[in-house]
Design an enzyme around this catalytic site. Structure first.
Site, mmCIF file in Angstrom:
data_model
loop_
_atom_site.group_PDB
_atom_site.id
_atom_site.type_symbol
_atom_site.label_atom_id
_atom_site.label_comp_id
_atom_site.label_asym_id
_atom_site.label_seq_id
_atom_site.Cartn_x
_atom_site.Cartn_y
_atom_site.Cartn_z
ATOM 1 C CG ASP A 295 1.981 -1.634 21.428
ATOM 2 O OD1 ASP A 295 1.428 -0.581 21.055
ATOM 3 O OD2 ASP A 295 3.141 -1.654 21.882
HETATM 4 C C1 NOJ Z 1 3.101 1.704 20.486
HETATM 5 C C2 NOJ Z 1 3.904 1.615 21.732
HETATM 6 O O1 NOJ Z 1 4.642 0.419 21.736
HETATM 7 C C3 NOJ Z 1 3.084 1.686 22.997
HETATM 8 O O2 NOJ Z 1 3.950 1.808 24.087
HETATM 9 C C4 NOJ Z 1 2.108 2.816 22.938
HETATM 10 O O3 NOJ Z 1 1.385 2.880 24.133
HETATM 11 C C5 NOJ Z 1 1.205 2.633 21.757
HETATM 12 N N1 NOJ Z 1 1.988 2.631 20.544
HETATM 13 C C6 NOJ Z 1 0.144 3.719 21.671
HETATM 14 O O4 NOJ Z 1 0.709 4.925 21.344
#
Ligand code: NOJ
Length: 768
Positions: A295
Site C-alpha cells: 500500500d
Molecule cells: C491507500 C489505500 O489504502 C489503498 O486502498 C489505495 O489503493 C492506495 N492508497 C492507492 O491510492
C-alpha cells in the site's frame, strides 16, 4: 397498495421480468477474438528481457512512483528515463499518461512500458453505487458487469491496473472503509470478490477493454482495533482462515493478477513485511503467481510501526517477505541495490520479484500498445448503456428496511416535500473514489424524484440542516466539493423552519438523511454511528407532524436509525448510489422497480453493540435462554436489522425444505431443496439464503453460517424449487484444535429463508 398493477398486467411475463431486472446492456464476459499468449511464450519473453536488464533496471521495475497529489514532475520524468520506475499511480487522463509513457518507451534504454495503476473502485466516469451498496444486491452477475464497465472506461483513458477489489471483511461500522468492501460475511465476500475480478479482468488477463485487478488489503485490515483506520489487527488463526482470508483466496482462485499488502500490523507483524501472509498463505497455500504491491508508503511505514530499523531494513524485510513492488515510498529504489552489493539479498531474488511484473505487462499487451488513444474516452465516458447499468445497479442496492401503512410505493399524485442535507448534494451520490468523475453528472435524489413525479405532483425541496465532518481530512479537502460556507445561527434557524413549513404543507415527506460521502472511506473512521449534526432533531420534528414519511438513509456504513425504526413508517438504505442514484432510487420509490437488496452487514442499534455479526459462536448461556445469559442488561443484544435482511413490495414464502439424503459420508455432498413462492401481488426478486450450523466438532462452530444464496425473480403467484449443494468446501472449516482444515462427522442444521434469522429448518448427519 397502488403498484402500477395495470402496467404490469399489460405486459408479457418476460417483459415483466425485464422491467424488474432491467435489460442488461451487454455481456461483460463476452469472449473476444484475441487470445492470450501461452505461459511458455510469456516466460520466454520475460527471461529474454531479464537477460538484457541491469540490476538498476530490475530494481526500477519494482518501483511505483506517485505522480499526483503534488508528486511527479521533472524528477519523476528523469527516473522514468533512467529505467527507475516500473509503474506510476495517481495520474489519470490519456494525454498525461501518454506523455510519461513516451519517456519510458522512447527514452529509456530497454523501452519497457510503464503500467498505470489507479483506484477504480466503483466506476471511472460512470459511477456505480459504492461497493457496500453493490454488495447489497447480492447479484454477482450485475457486479461483474459493473466492474467491466468501470474497466472499459478506465482502460480507454489509459489506465491498465485498478487497485480493486477491496475484499476486506468488516464487522465494525465505525471503520470508515467498511464502505469499500462487501460487508461481514466470508461466503458472500468470496462470491463478490470473484465477481469483481471477472469484471475487471474479463476472461483472461489482457482481454481487450479490461484491467489488471489488485486484490486488497492483504490481509486483516478490516479488523482494525476499535475501527480506527490503520490501527493494528489481532486476528486468531481460526478467524483468519475461516473469515478474513476467504475472499482473498477466492479472488486468487478467480485469477487475480495482483495483490496489495495492507497497512496495518497483523498480530504484530506489518502486512507489508509479513512472510506468513505473502509466502505461506498467498503463494504456498494458494499457488498465487502474480505480484504483490505494497500500500502507499507502507514499506517505509514499517519503520514507524516499530518493526524495521531503517529504510534498508524495511526494504530487506519487504522483499524477503515476498513483496514485489514498493508503492510510492521509493524505499526499494534507494536501498535494494545496496542490499545486493552487501550480499544480504541476491540478484536472483530481485529477478524473482520482477518476473511477475514483466509478465503482467506482457499479458496486458503494453509492449505492443503502450499508448492510449486520446480520442477514445470522450466516446465512451458516461455512455448511455453505462448510465443504464448504473441505474439498474442503484435500483438493486436499495435495501427496504421498513414499510408499514402502505406508504411505499409512493403514488404519483399529491405533493412531496424532499427534505435533508443529502437530498440534493451531487458530491454525496458517489464517494471519494470517484475523484476523476464529473460530479455534475450525478443525478441527486431530488432530481430523480422530480424526473419521476414532476409532471404529476408538486415536488419541493428544503435542506433543513447542514452537516460537516467534525474533523476535516486530507481527502475531504481534495473531494470536488464547493467550499461550503457554514450557516450563521440565524440562517440555521431559518432553514430549519423552512423545512418544517414545507413538510407541513405537503402531502408526503421524503427525508434524505445520513452521512456525507467524505465521512466514510479512508480517514473516515468514527467513534459513533449517530446521524451527524441536527438531522435526528429534524427527523423527530417532522415525524411528529404525522405525515406519510419515508426516510432514505444515505451512508457508507450502518448508522443509528433505531429511533426511526420505531417512529417512521418507511425506511430504505441506499448507501451512496452513484451517478444514476437519484433516478434508480426514484424508480424504487414509486414501485416501477421492486426493491430486492439485502444487508451484507448486520445493522446494529448503536455503536455500543459493535462488533455484532450474525455468525458468532453460541455461549453456554445464549440470550435466547432465561437467567444467566450473555447479553447487555441495559438494552437488547440483538441488532436492529439482521444480516441478509431486506423487504420487498411483495411477499415470499419458503416451504418444503428438504435434504436429498439425511445421512451422508464425510466428503459426500448434500443436496438441499426448497420451494419459494411469490405470495404477494407483484413481480419481485428475492435472495434466498441458506445457512448451516454444525452442532459439534473439534472446535465450536458459529450459530449460523451462510453457505449458499440465489437471487430469483418471481411473478406474483409463481413458485420455484431451488437446489443448493453443500459440498466439501461448504462443510469444511479451519479448526483451531487441529490447526488445520477439517471435514468432520456430526449433525448439521440447515435453514433457508430471506435473511439470517430464517426459520424454515431441516437437518442432516455426516458419518465417518
Ligand atoms: C491507500 C489505500 O489504502 C489503498 O486502498 C489505495 O489503493 C492506495 N492508497 C492507492 O491510492
Amino acid at each position: 397498495m397502488r403498484f402500477h398493477r395495470q402496467k404490469y398486467r399489460r405486459r408479457s411475463p418476460l417483459a415483466l421480468m425485464m422491467a424488474l431486472v432491467g435489460m442488461l446492456p451487454f455481456h461483460a464476459n463476452a469472449q473476444t477474438k484475441a487470445t492470450p499468449p501461452s505461459d511458455a511464450q510469456v516466460q520466454a519473453r520475460v527471461s529474454s528481457l531479464l537477460k538484457q536488464m541491469t540490476l538498476t533496471e530490475k530494481i526500477g521495475q519494482l518501483n511505483q512512483l506517485g505522480a499526483g497529489f503534488g508528486m511527479g514532475g521533472a524528477q519523476t520524468d528523469d527516473t522514468i528515463r533512467k529505467g527507475g520506475a516500473g509503474s506510476i499511480l495517481w495520474v489519470n487522463g490519456a494525454e498525461a499518461l501518454n506523455r510519461m509513457q513516451r519517456i519510458a518507451i522512447e527514452k529509456s534504454r530497454l523501452h519497457i512500458p510503464l503500467i498505470y495503476g489507479l483506484d477504480v473502485i466503483h466506476g471511472y466516469n460512470t459511477i456505480f453505487p459504492i461497493p457496500l451498496g453493490l454488495a447489497s444486491s447480492w447479484d454477482t452477475n450485475l457486479i461483474t458487469q459493473v466492474q467491466a464497465v468501470a474497466a472499459k472506461e478506465a482502460r480507454a483513458d489509459g489506465i491498465h491496473w485498478t487497485f480493486s477489489p477491496m475484499v476486506d471483511i468488516a464487522r465494525d461500522p465505525r471503520w470508515g472503509r467498511i464502505m469499500e468492501g462487501a460487508g461481514e460475511d466470508p461466503y458472500l465476500g468470496a462470491a463478490i470478490a470473484k465477481a469483481q475480478v471477472r469484471g475487471f479482468q474479463g476472461p483472461y488477463i489482457g482481454a481487450p477493454d479490461h484491467l489488471l485487478a489488485c486484490v486488497k488489503h492483504f490481509a486483516g485490515y478490516g479488523a482494525a482495533d476499535g475501527g480506527r483506520d490503520y490501527d493494528s489487527s489481532y486476528i486468531p488463526e481460526s478467524q483468519l482462515w475461516n473469515v478474513y482470508l476467504e475472499p482473498f483466496r477466492a479472488a486468487a482462485e478467480a485469477g487475480a493478477g495482483s495483490f496489495m499488502s495492507a497497512y496495518m500490523d497483523l498480530n504484530d507483524v506489518p502486512a507489508t513485511g509479513n512472510r506468513f501472509l505473502l509466502q505461506d498463505v498467498l503463494r504456498k497455500a494458494w499457488g498465487f503467481k502474480g505480484f504483490v504491491v505494497s500500500d502507499a508508503f507502507s514499506v517505509q511505514g514499517m519503520i514507524t510501526h516499530g518493526f524495521a530499523a531503517n529504510p534498508a531494513d524495511a526494504a530487506y524485510r519487504a522483499i524477503t517477505a515476498g513483496l514485489n513492488m514498493d508503492m510510492a515510498s521509493q524505499t526499494y529504489l534507494q536501498n535494494l541495490e545496496g542490499l545486493v552489493k552487501q550480499k544480504r539479498i541476491s540478484e536472483a531474488q530481485i529477478e524473482a520479484a520482477v518476473r511477475p511484473i514483466l509478465e503482467m505487462k506482457i499479458r496486458l499487451g503494453l509492449f505492443e500498445h503502450p499508448y492510449a488513444d486520446v480520442t477514445k474516452i470522450a466516446k465512451i465516458a458516461n455512455a448511455p448503456e453505462h448510465r443504464k447499468l448504473a441505474r439498474i445497479a442503484a435500483q438493486r442496492t436499495v435495501v427496504l428496511l421498513k414499510n408499514t401503512k402502505n406508504i411505499l410505493p409512493l403514488s404519483k399524485e399529491g405533493s412531496v416535500a424532499v427534505i435533508g442535507p443529502l437530498a440534493n448534494s451531487s458530491a454525496d451520490m458517489t464517494s471519494f473514489w470517484a475523484g476523476q468523475a464529473a460530479y455534475k453528472e450525478n443525478v441527486t435524489f431530488l432530481q430523480g424524484i422530480k424526473n419521476k413525479l414532476g409532471a404529476s405532483a408538486q415536488v419541493d425541496y428544503a435542506q433543513g440542516v447542514q452537516i460537516t465532518r467534525t474533523i476535516p481530512s486530507f481527502f475531504d479537502a481534495i473531494m470536488q466539493r464547493k467550499p461550503v460556507e457554514k450557516w450563521s445561527k440565524a440562517q440555521e434557524e431559518e432553514e430549519y423552519a423552512q423545512a418544517l413549513e414545507l413538510a407541513k404543507r405537503s402531502d408526503r415527506v421524503v427525508m434524505v438523511l445520513g452521512e456525507l460521502a467524505s465521512m466514510s472511506g479512508e480517514l473516515g473512521s468514527q467513534s459513533n454511528i449517530e446521524l451527524p449534526g441536527n438531522q435526528q432533531r429534524l427527523l423527530e420534528d417532522i415525524a411528529s407532524l404525522d405525515k406519510p414519511l419515508v426516510l432514505i438513509v444515505v451512508s457508507g456504513r450502518p448508522i443509528n436509525i433505531t429511533w426511526a425504526s420505531e417512529h417512521v413508517s418507511a425506511i430504505m438504505a441506499v448507501w451512496h448510489p452513484g451517478t444514476e442514484g437519484g433516478n434508480g432510487i426514484a424508480d424504487v420509490l414509486v414501485g416501477e422497480i421492486n426493491p430486492s437488496g439485502k444487508l451484507p452487514v448486520t445493522w446494529p442499534r448503536h455503536a455500543g453493540q459493535i462488533p455484532t455479526y450474525y455468525a458468532h459462536n453460541l455461549t453456554h448461556q445464549p440470550e435466547t435462554d432465561k437467567g444467566f445469559t450473555s447479553r447487555y442488561w441495559d438494552d437488547s443484544s440483538f441488532p436492529l436489522y439482521p444480516f441478509g435482511y431486506g423487504l420487498s413490495y411483495t411477499t415470499f414464502t419458503y416451504s418444503n425444505l428438504k435434504v436429498q439424503k439425511s445421512t451422508v459420508k464425510v466428503g459426500e455432498p448434500v443436496t438441499v431443496q426448497v420451494d419459494i413462492a411469490n405470495t404477494g401481488r407483484y413481480v419481485g426478486a428475492e435472495v434466498a439464503q441458506l445457512y448451516i450450523h454444525q452442532r459439534s466438532g473439534s472446535a465450536s462452530r458459529p450459530v449460523r453460517q451462510l453457505k449458499g444464496f440465489k437471487r430469483v425473480i418471481l411473478k406474483a403467484g409463481a413458485k420455484q424449487t431451488l437446489t443448493f449443494k453443500l459440498g466439501k468446501d461448504e462443510l469444511k472449516y479451519w479448526s483451531s484444535a487441529e490447526r488445520n482444515w477439517v471435514n468432520e462427522a456430526g449433525s448439521f442444521d440447515v435453514w433457508v429463508g430471506g435473511d439470517s434469522n430464517a426459520k424454515l429448518h431441516t437437518e442432516f448427519k455426516v458419518v465417518p
